[in-house]
Design a protein around this motif. Structure first.
Motif, PDB file in Angstrom:
ATOM      1  N   ARG A   7       0.830  -1.242   0.057  1.00  0.00           N
ATOM      2  CA  ARG A   7       0.002  -0.010   0.051  1.00  0.00           C
ATOM      3  C   ARG A   7       0.994   0.939   0.117  1.00  0.00           C
ATOM      4  O   ARG A   7       1.546   1.462   1.033  1.00  0.00           O
ATOM      5  CB  ARG A   7      -0.938  -0.059   1.447  1.00  0.00           C
ATOM      6  CG  ARG A   7      -1.986  -1.063   1.083  1.00  0.00           C
ATOM      7  CD  ARG A   7      -3.080  -1.281   2.212  1.00  0.00           C
ATOM      8  NE  ARG A   7      -3.547   0.117   2.289  1.00  0.00           N
ATOM      9  CZ  ARG A   7      -4.782   0.320   1.437  1.00  0.00           C
ATOM     10  NH1 ARG A   7      -5.535  -0.628   0.889  1.00  0.00           N
ATOM     11  NH2 ARG A   7      -5.418   1.642   1.697  1.00  0.00           N
ATOM     12  N   ILE A  61       1.414   5.269  -0.458  1.00  0.00           N
ATOM     13  CA  ILE A  61       1.148   6.733  -0.282  1.00  0.00           C
ATOM     14  C   ILE A  61       2.074   7.523  -0.753  1.00  0.00           C
ATOM     15  O   ILE A  61       3.295   7.745  -0.334  1.00  0.00           O
ATOM     16  CB  ILE A  61       0.659   7.138   1.173  1.00  0.00           C
ATOM     17  CG1 ILE A  61      -0.059   6.212   2.001  1.00  0.00           C
ATOM     18  CG2 ILE A  61       0.581   8.586   1.326  1.00  0.00           C
ATOM     19  CD1 ILE A  61       0.106   6.197   3.552  1.00  0.00           C
ATOM     20  N   SER A  65      -2.749  13.314  -8.044  1.00  0.00           N
ATOM     21  CA  SER A  65      -3.788  12.488  -8.686  1.00  0.00           C
ATOM     22  C   SER A  65      -3.329  12.012  -9.985  1.00  0.00           C
ATOM     23  O   SER A  65      -3.320  10.809 -10.575  1.00  0.00           O
ATOM     24  CB  SER A  65      -4.891  13.420  -9.131  1.00  0.00           C
ATOM     25  OG  SER A  65      -5.697  13.722  -8.071  1.00  0.00           O
ATOM     26  N   VAL A 114      -0.565   9.077  -9.112  1.00  0.00           N
ATOM     27  CA  VAL A 114      -1.503   7.902  -8.761  1.00  0.00           C
ATOM     28  C   VAL A 114      -2.074   7.170 -10.036  1.00  0.00           C
ATOM     29  O   VAL A 114      -1.652   5.984 -10.256  1.00  0.00           O
ATOM     30  CB  VAL A 114      -2.684   8.182  -7.737  1.00  0.00           C
ATOM     31  CG1 VAL A 114      -3.562   6.894  -7.717  1.00  0.00           C
ATOM     32  CG2 VAL A 114      -2.121   8.609  -6.396  1.00  0.00           C
ATOM     33  N   ASP A 118      -7.123   0.669  -4.430  1.00  0.00           N
ATOM     34  CA  ASP A 118      -6.578   1.285  -3.244  1.00  0.00           C
ATOM     35  C   ASP A 118      -5.117   1.153  -2.741  1.00  0.00           C
ATOM     36  O   ASP A 118      -4.675   1.113  -1.793  1.00  0.00           O
ATOM     37  CB  ASP A 118      -7.444   0.660  -2.165  1.00  0.00           C
ATOM     38  CG  ASP A 118      -7.499  -1.060  -2.283  1.00  0.00           C
ATOM     39  OD1 ASP A 118      -6.837  -1.353  -3.175  1.00  0.00           O
ATOM     40  OD2 ASP A 118      -7.947  -1.501  -0.914  1.00  0.00           O
ATOM     41  N   SER A 145      -2.614   5.708  -3.287  1.00  0.00           N
ATOM     42  CA  SER A 145      -3.243   6.901  -2.705  1.00  0.00           C
ATOM     43  C   SER A 145      -2.008   8.124  -2.776  1.00  0.00           C
ATOM     44  O   SER A 145      -0.955   8.149  -2.846  1.00  0.00           O
ATOM     45  CB  SER A 145      -3.780   6.877  -1.576  1.00  0.00           C
ATOM     46  OG  SER A 145      -2.877   6.661  -0.416  1.00  0.00           O
ATOM     47  N   GLN A 162      -1.550  12.059  -0.604  1.00  0.00           N
ATOM     48  CA  GLN A 162      -1.809  12.831   0.558  1.00  0.00           C
ATOM     49  C   GLN A 162      -1.102  14.077   0.209  1.00  0.00           C
ATOM     50  O   GLN A 162      -0.017  14.183  -0.175  1.00  0.00           O
ATOM     51  CB  GLN A 162      -1.535  12.241   1.792  1.00  0.00           C
ATOM     52  CG  GLN A 162      -2.220  11.278   2.267  1.00  0.00           C
ATOM     53  CD  GLN A 162      -2.086  10.927   3.693  1.00  0.00           C
ATOM     54  OE1 GLN A 162      -1.146  11.240   4.187  1.00  0.00           O
ATOM     55  NE2 GLN A 162      -3.139  10.248   4.129  1.00  0.00           N
TER      56      GLN A 162
END
Length: 136
Positions: free
Chosen positions: A18, A20, A30, A33, A46, A49, A51
């Motif tokens: 995962r 980030i 964006s 990603v 998922d 992502s 941040q």
């Protein structure tokens, strides 16, 4: 581009990861990603992502690093910067830290944290390089 290349390589080798991605610009985040997911169709949406974080802002950085097991710092330039991401990784109890820094001042400040990193259980790879290195 180095950060997205690293993320894609990680997902290729460990699709259960995962990731980030962080940065100051939501629109670029964006797109980053989407780029990583486009290069890794074998993972779920998922898996990656974004941040909004300015790594120079200690509180913002610490908020995202708090739950990470590994921090890979590719957001240069590193000239006249301090290794705050390394300090955040040490303090958060991360298991691994990698950066692609090259300025000697940055590296010397990072190396001064060797004892703290060891005591926290962090393995740090400094100056992993970009050309050649993690991105190619």
């Amino acid at each position: 581009r180095i950060g997205t290349a690293v993320a894609s390589h990680l997902l290729l080798r460990a699709p259960e990861s995962r990731i980030i991605l962080v940065g100051r610009d939501e629109e670029r985040g964006s797109r980053a990603v989407a780029e990583v997911l486009g290069e890794n169709p074998n993972v779920g949406d998922d898996s990656v992502s974004f941040q909004r974080v300015d790594w120079r802002n200690d509180a913002e950085l610490r908020s995202v690093v708090a739950d990470c097991t590994c921090l890979i710092h590719t957001a240069g330039p590193f000239f006249e910067e301090k290794p705050t991401p390394l300090r955040a990784a040490i303090d958060a109890g991360c298991r691994a830290y990698v950066d692609v820094s090259d300025p000697l001042d940055f590296l010397e400040l990072s190396l001064a944290m060797n004892s703290d990193a060891g005591e926290s259980g962090l393995t740090a790879v400094l100056a992993a390089g970009a050309f050649p290195g993690m991105s190619n």
